[in-house]
Design a protein around this motif. Structure first.
Motif, mmCIF file in Angstrom:
data_model
loop_
_atom_site.group_PDB
_atom_site.id
_atom_site.type_symbol
_atom_site.label_atom_id
_atom_site.label_comp_id
_atom_site.label_asym_id
_atom_site.label_seq_id
_atom_site.Cartn_x
_atom_site.Cartn_y
_atom_site.Cartn_z
ATOM 1 N N GLU A 177 47.394 29.251 99.073
ATOM 2 C CA GLU A 177 47.370 27.779 99.152
ATOM 3 C C GLU A 177 48.527 27.185 98.349
ATOM 4 O OE1 GLU A 177 44.081 25.985 97.098
ATOM 5 O OE2 GLU A 177 44.532 23.970 97.843
ATOM 6 N N ALA A 178 48.726 27.697 97.132
ATOM 7 C CA ALA A 178 49.774 27.168 96.260
ATOM 8 C C ALA A 178 51.157 27.430 96.850
ATOM 9 C CB ALA A 178 49.657 27.790 94.870
ATOM 10 N N ARG A 216 37.974 23.043 95.982
ATOM 11 C CA ARG A 216 36.984 24.069 96.310
ATOM 12 C C ARG A 216 37.347 24.872 97.556
ATOM 13 N NH1 ARG A 216 34.751 23.305 91.521
ATOM 14 N NH2 ARG A 216 33.455 21.461 91.277
ATOM 15 N N PHE A 217 37.857 24.192 98.606
ATOM 16 C CA PHE A 217 37.989 24.835 99.903
ATOM 17 C C PHE A 217 39.430 25.164 100.285
ATOM 18 C CE2 PHE A 217 34.020 22.618 99.629
ATOM 19 C CZ PHE A 217 33.131 23.618 100.015
ATOM 20 N N GLY A 218 40.338 24.966 99.345
ATOM 21 C CA GLY A 218 41.714 25.404 99.575
ATOM 22 C C GLY A 218 42.484 24.605 100.613
ATOM 23 N N ARG A 219 42.059 23.350 100.844
ATOM 24 C CA ARG A 219 42.703 22.558 101.901
ATOM 25 C C ARG A 219 43.682 21.519 101.388
ATOM 26 N NH1 ARG A 219 40.110 23.601 107.231
ATOM 27 N NH2 ARG A 219 38.945 25.430 106.588
ATOM 28 N N THR A 241 35.426 32.398 98.056
ATOM 29 C CA THR A 241 36.879 32.516 98.184
ATOM 30 C C THR A 241 37.383 33.596 97.227
ATOM 31 O OG1 THR A 241 37.031 30.691 96.590
ATOM 32 C CG2 THR A 241 37.320 30.149 98.914
ATOM 33 N N THR A 242 38.671 33.930 97.345
ATOM 34 C CA THR A 242 39.256 34.941 96.463
ATOM 35 C C THR A 242 40.490 34.348 95.778
ATOM 36 O OG1 THR A 242 40.859 35.820 98.040
ATOM 37 C CG2 THR A 242 38.614 36.714 98.142
ATOM 38 N N PRO A 243 40.898 34.970 94.668
ATOM 39 C CA PRO A 243 42.125 34.511 93.993
ATOM 40 C C PRO A 243 43.341 34.515 94.924
ATOM 41 C CG PRO A 243 40.890 35.958 92.535
ATOM 42 C CD PRO A 243 40.192 35.993 93.859
ATOM 43 N N ASN A 287 44.091 26.175 89.678
ATOM 44 C CA ASN A 287 43.133 27.021 88.974
ATOM 45 C C ASN A 287 41.780 27.080 89.688
ATOM 46 O OD1 ASN A 287 43.263 24.308 86.790
ATOM 47 N ND2 ASN A 287 41.337 24.772 87.812
ATOM 48 N N LYS A 288 41.176 28.253 89.594
ATOM 49 C CA LYS A 288 39.820 28.439 90.124
ATOM 50 C C LYS A 288 39.184 29.562 89.336
ATOM 51 C CE LYS A 288 38.202 27.618 94.750
ATOM 52 N NZ LYS A 288 38.336 27.917 96.186
ATOM 53 N N SER A 289 37.973 29.310 88.890
ATOM 54 C CA SER A 289 37.299 30.298 88.048
ATOM 55 C C SER A 289 36.580 31.335 88.904
ATOM 56 C CB SER A 289 36.296 29.601 87.137
ATOM 57 O OG SER A 289 35.283 29.006 87.919
ATOM 58 N N PHE A 290 36.213 32.418 88.270
ATOM 59 C CA PHE A 290 35.428 33.461 88.929
ATOM 60 C C PHE A 290 34.122 32.864 89.457
ATOM 61 C CE2 PHE A 290 32.241 36.827 88.821
ATOM 62 C CZ PHE A 290 32.849 37.785 89.603
#
Ligand SMILES: [Zn+2]
Length: 420
Positions: free
Chosen positions: A59-60, A13-16, A51-53, A40-43
């Motif tokens: 992060e990746a 969720r938080f990109g950590r 957060t944004t895409p 993956n993260k949905s709209f």
């Protein structure tokens, strides 16, 4: 761009936890199986958290750089449609075209007639190698399948071509998902859906059908595991056959969206993949959030307080938090622990209820589902949450890595007989 045989949808969720998640596939690689990570993260998730895409892409990339991962990896625009795809065009190279809402919508009559005409060569007794049952195909059957699924396939074409125009051919992977439909797709329907996708010139590489049974958030499969086994077995045979008959990409494989943690299905999936020599994409993302809560609770008194606060703040907002997930959770509100009880818990007491360990009598699937959807409270806590997560980064990261490898990757991608 071809998807590898095995891939794992991850994300937090938080990109950590980019690196902590990568560590899990690196553990698999070390043990001899390459599983490609797909963040993956949905709209929906982006909008609930803010957060944004591009954050997921960052992060990746950062995780792969720090972890020196040499295999492919991807960033998935998860469950997007025509209205939501644009924000993902720069960041993603994997697109989950979600057309479940278009299932059952009446197709254009001309398009339907063309579909029935072009599939006429399958009329008569259809046998798919590896599927025991045969299927009688008539004009009426084709028309019925077309009425159920053609509008969805045409919609997938619309989204696909939008991505294609922006990114160019061969630069991304297309998944088509119908897993959030109300009715499961039968294997023979899947065959014709794949045929229709081929007609629509979508080089689909992963397809996420809806299986029978319930895939509720964060907990185990609810349903008949043997029925699932039969469905998956037939679907894998259908996919193999559809690749050759319709000229779809050889990399085409089934994608199972777990809503996290369908542990009782993993041994079944493992055996089916071995039997068919098939690949798999498995989406797991939500499980990492729960590991973060566990990690924060275990990190010390302050972390324990923050973990409890998420629950205690969320509880009075039960309806609001559950609403976006109403069809994918079954929480008995009366069985949720009272605030007074939660107040008294030690970290171990909280973790033993929340962690997905069905052998632990304290494990509480109502609590687990509720915390699963309560991530929004943590998002609203802002620095209080992210600070606690930062302070707990070591233990939370360890929980994330261990959970992904031990509870997901190992039972799915490693044969139980090899002892790997
Ligand atoms: Zn899904």
């Amino acid at each position: 761009m071809q998807i590898e045989k095995y891939s794992l949808g991850i994300g937090d969720r938080f990109g950590r936890e980019g690196l902590a998640q990568l560590r899990a596939v690196q553990q698999a690689e070390k043990a001899g199986v390459v599983v490609v990570p797909v963040w993956n993260k949905s709209f929906r998730e982006h909008s609930l958290i803010g957060t944004t895409p591009d954050d997921v892409r960052a992060e990746a990339d950062e995780a792969v750089r720090r972890g020196a991962w040499k295999h492919p990896y991807h960033v998935d625009a998860d469950h997007i449609g025509v209205k939501t795809v644009d924000g993902f065009l720069a960041a993603s190279d994997f697109y989950t075209l979600d057309v479940a809402d278009f299932i059952g919508q009446p197709p254009d009559e001309g398009a339907l007639a063309a579909f029935v005409r072009e599939m006429a060569s399958f009329k008569g007794t259809l046998r798919i190698p590896g599927v025991e049952a045969s299927f009688e195909v008539t004009d009426a059957v084709l028309e019925k399948i077309g009425r159920s699924y053609l509008a969805a396939v045409l919609e997938a074409g619309k989204i696909y071509r939008r991505v294609l125009a922006a990114k160019g051919e061969g630069t991304f992977i297309a998944e088509v998902s119908t897993d959030e439909a109300t009715e499961p797709q039968l294997p023979f329907e899947l065959f014709f859906i794949l045929g229709a996708l081929a007609r629509e010139k979508i080089p689909v590489q992963t397809i996420a059908p809806k299986f029978s049974g319930k895939f509720l958030k964060g907990i185990d499969y609810v349903g008949d595991t043997q029925a699932f086994a039969r469905e998956l077995d037939a679907d894998l045979a259908v996919v193999k056959h559809a690749i050759s008959v319709f000229g779809l990409p050889a990399s085409l494989k089934i994608s199972v969206h777990t809503g996290s943690d369908k542990f009782s299905l993993y041994p079944i999936i493992n055996r089916a993949l071995a039997k068919h020599g098939a690949g798999l994409h498995l989406k797991t993302a939500g499980t990492n959030w729960l590991e973060e809560v566990i990690g924060v609770a275990l990190s010390g008194p302050r972390g324990l307080g923050v973990a409890k606060k998420i629950y205690l703040t969320g509880l009075p907002r039960f309806d609001e938090l559950v609403k976006p997930y109403a069809t994918v959770v079954e929480i008995d509100r009366a069985k949720l622990p009272t605030p007074a009880a939660v107040d008294r818990w030690t970290a171990e007491e909280l973790v033993s209820r929340l962690r997905h360990d069905q052998s632990n009598p304290a494990y509480d699937l109502h609590l687990r589902q509720f915390v699963h959807v309560a991530f929004r409270v943590a998002a609203e806590m802002g620095a209080e949450w992210t600070g606690a997560l930062e302070a707990a980064s070591e233990v939370a990261g360890r929980c994330v890595t261990e959970n992904l490898f031990d509870r997901h990757i190992r039972p799915l991608f490693f044969s139980s007989s090899s002892g790997a």
